[in-house]
Write an enzyme that holds these catalytic residues in place. Structure first.
Site, mmCIF file in Angstrom:
data_model
loop_
_atom_site.group_PDB
_atom_site.id
_atom_site.type_symbol
_atom_site.label_atom_id
_atom_site.label_comp_id
_atom_site.label_asym_id
_atom_site.label_seq_id
_atom_site.Cartn_x
_atom_site.Cartn_y
_atom_site.Cartn_z
ATOM 1 N N CYS A 61 0.809 -1.223 0.000
ATOM 2 C CA CYS A 61 0.000 0.000 0.000
ATOM 3 C C CYS A 61 0.840 1.269 0.000
ATOM 4 C CB CYS A 61 -0.970 -0.001 1.166
ATOM 5 S SG CYS A 61 -0.200 -0.014 2.800
ATOM 6 N N HIS A 83 -2.489 0.821 7.088
ATOM 7 C CA HIS A 83 -2.768 0.750 5.649
ATOM 8 C C HIS A 83 -3.020 2.169 5.158
ATOM 9 C CE1 HIS A 83 -3.984 -1.306 1.978
ATOM 10 N NE2 HIS A 83 -5.033 -0.506 1.916
ATOM 11 N N HIS A 105 -6.226 1.988 -3.506
ATOM 12 C CA HIS A 105 -5.185 1.436 -2.640
ATOM 13 C C HIS A 105 -4.784 0.053 -3.124
ATOM 14 C CE1 HIS A 105 -8.011 -1.275 -0.279
ATOM 15 N NE2 HIS A 105 -8.837 -0.524 -0.998
#
Length: 150
Positions: free
Chosen positions: A58, A109, A121
């Site tokens: 990510c 994240h 993402h």
């Protein structure tokens, strides 16, 4: 008579002086600038530590997005990216803001907000995708958002 008018007049005056106008919001970045980048990377699998089309994580995704789209160099890790810019309230998100989630004990994240409650993402299960902030999973793990000013 002055004695009866003075308290309401003072209250009105103090109320008017105590409210400070909210600063004007930062103008939104041009909508759509991350869309082409997303289309190029859509479906690329997640790979921890990866930074290319064979797989990426990510923070590599957001680092590449900001570099290729805006010419802005982000640090490599999610934790480092989370300290950049300034915090943004969730209800004030703008296109291009970084959105962060706590996904586990000391696990984070990051994605790029693209408006209308969505963000792009690198998902651990589905690779590079577009997701909704109000999705049960992401909504319960939302941590913060950051706006980078250039």
């Amino acid at each position: 008579m002055l004695r009866t008018l003075l308290p309401p007049l003072l209250a009105l005056l103090l109320t008017a002086c105590s409210s400070t106008p909210e600063p004007a919001p930062t103008p939104p970045r041009q909508s759509g600038v991350f869309d082409g980048f997303y289309q190029q990377w859509r479906g690329v699998p997640y790979r921890m530590g990866g930074e290319d089309r064979a797989g990426l994580d990510c923070s590599a995704f957001t680092q590449l997005a900001y570099s290729q789209v805006l010419g802005y160099q982000l640090p490599r890790t999610t934790e480092s990216q989370a300290s950049l810019g300034r915090p943004v309230d969730r209800y004030r998100l703008q296109y291009g803001d970084l959105v962060f989630f706590k996904t586990g004990w000391q696990q984070y994240h990051v994605g790029v907000y693209t408006g209308a409650g969505e963000f792009i993402h690198a998902s651990t299960s589905k690779g590079v995708i577009r997701s909704r902030l109000d999705n049960v999973y992401w909504n319960s793990r939302y941590w913060q958002a950051r706006r980078l000013t250039q």
